[in-house]
Motif scaffolding. Structure first.
Motif, PDB file in Angstrom:
ATOM      1  N   GLU A  58      58.724  22.677 -52.719  1.00 16.72           N
ATOM      2  CA  GLU A  58      58.688  22.351 -51.293  1.00 16.72           C
ATOM      3  C   GLU A  58      59.854  22.961 -50.513  1.00 16.72           C
ATOM      4  O   GLU A  58      59.800  23.054 -49.296  1.00 16.72           O
ATOM      5  CB  GLU A  58      58.690  20.826 -51.085  1.00 16.72           C
ATOM      6  CG  GLU A  58      57.461  20.138 -51.603  1.00 16.72           C
ATOM      7  CD  GLU A  58      57.528  19.812 -53.096  1.00 16.72           C
ATOM      8  OE1 GLU A  58      56.591  19.189 -53.587  1.00 16.72           O
ATOM      9  OE2 GLU A  58      58.502  20.192 -53.768  1.00 16.72           O
ATOM     10  N   SER A  96      53.145  26.899 -49.296  1.00 17.13           N
ATOM     11  CA  SER A  96      52.291  25.836 -48.770  1.00 17.13           C
ATOM     12  C   SER A  96      52.557  24.512 -49.479  1.00 17.13           C
ATOM     13  O   SER A  96      51.994  23.486 -49.100  1.00 17.13           O
ATOM     14  CB  SER A  96      50.818  26.220 -48.909  1.00 17.13           C
ATOM     15  OG  SER A  96      50.477  26.446 -50.260  1.00 17.13           O
ATOM     16  N   PHE A 127      53.603  21.726 -47.147  1.00 15.65           N
ATOM     17  CA  PHE A 127      52.498  21.287 -46.294  1.00 15.65           C
ATOM     18  C   PHE A 127      51.556  20.366 -47.064  1.00 15.65           C
ATOM     19  O   PHE A 127      51.228  19.276 -46.608  1.00 15.65           O
ATOM     20  CB  PHE A 127      51.742  22.498 -45.766  1.00 15.65           C
ATOM     21  CG  PHE A 127      50.537  22.143 -44.936  1.00 15.65           C
ATOM     22  CD1 PHE A 127      50.679  21.753 -43.621  1.00 15.65           C
ATOM     23  CD2 PHE A 127      49.266  22.199 -45.480  1.00 15.65           C
ATOM     24  CE1 PHE A 127      49.574  21.424 -42.849  1.00 15.65           C
ATOM     25  CE2 PHE A 127      48.158  21.886 -44.715  1.00 15.65           C
ATOM     26  CZ  PHE A 127      48.313  21.486 -43.397  1.00 15.65           C
ATOM     27  N   TYR A 128      51.127  20.801 -48.234  1.00 15.82           N
ATOM     28  CA  TYR A 128      50.140  20.029 -48.990  1.00 15.82           C
ATOM     29  C   TYR A 128      50.722  18.775 -49.619  1.00 15.82           C
ATOM     30  O   TYR A 128      50.030  17.789 -49.789  1.00 15.82           O
ATOM     31  CB  TYR A 128      49.473  20.904 -50.055  1.00 15.82           C
ATOM     32  CG  TYR A 128      48.561  21.939 -49.450  1.00 15.82           C
ATOM     33  CD1 TYR A 128      47.511  21.564 -48.619  1.00 15.82           C
ATOM     34  CD2 TYR A 128      48.753  23.283 -49.682  1.00 15.82           C
ATOM     35  CE1 TYR A 128      46.685  22.502 -48.041  1.00 15.82           C
ATOM     36  CE2 TYR A 128      47.918  24.239 -49.115  1.00 15.82           C
ATOM     37  CZ  TYR A 128      46.887  23.833 -48.296  1.00 15.82           C
ATOM     38  OH  TYR A 128      46.071  24.769 -47.727  1.00 15.82           O
ATOM     39  N   GLY A 172      53.312  17.257 -45.911  1.00 10.15           N
ATOM     40  CA  GLY A 172      52.884  17.367 -44.525  1.00 10.15           C
ATOM     41  C   GLY A 172      53.818  18.204 -43.670  1.00 10.15           C
ATOM     42  O   GLY A 172      53.693  18.224 -42.447  1.00 10.15           O
ATOM     43  N   VAL A 220      55.222  21.164 -41.661  1.00  9.84           N
ATOM     44  CA  VAL A 220      54.620  22.287 -40.969  1.00  9.84           C
ATOM     45  C   VAL A 220      55.663  23.402 -40.910  1.00  9.84           C
ATOM     46  O   VAL A 220      56.692  23.267 -40.247  1.00  9.84           O
ATOM     47  CB  VAL A 220      54.166  21.899 -39.547  1.00  9.84           C
ATOM     48  CG1 VAL A 220      53.601  23.105 -38.823  1.00  9.84           C
ATOM     49  CG2 VAL A 220      53.139  20.785 -39.620  1.00  9.84           C
TER      50      VAL A 220
END
Length: 71
Positions: free
Chosen positions: A46, A52, A55-56, A59, A61
Motif C-alpha cells: 500500500e 492499486s 485503493f483496493y 480505499g 485514492v
C-alpha cells in the motif's frame, strides 16, 4: 536485448493469459502488488504510490484513477 533494446519490460517467454474470474484477477493483482515489496522499495504494498493495493485494500485514492471491482 535481442532487437537493440537495452532494457526489458517483460521476461523472456512472457505469454499473456486471459483472466476470466475475480479469483484469478485477485491472485494476479496480489502478485503485482507485491513486486515493490519483493524489491525492497516499500515495506507494504500500500505504500507504493502507483500501486492499486492502497485503493483496493484501504480505499486510498492515488494519482491513477481506478474503478472498484464488481463481485
Amino acid at each position: 536485448e535481442g532487437r537493440g533494446n537495452k532494457y526489458k519490460v517483460w521476461q523472456d517467454g512472457f505469454r499473456p493469459k486471459a483472466i476470466f474470474s475475480g479469483e484469478v484477477f485477485r491472485q494476479k493483482a496480489e502478485y503485482i502488488h507485491q513486486n515493490p515489496v519483493r524489491k525492497g522499495l516499500v515495506e507494504v504494498a500500500e505504500e507504493w504510490l502507483y500501486s492499486s493495493a492502497g485503493f483496493y485494500r484501504l480505499g486510498f485514492v492515488g494519482p491513477l484513477p481506478l474503478d472498484p471491482l464488481e463481485e
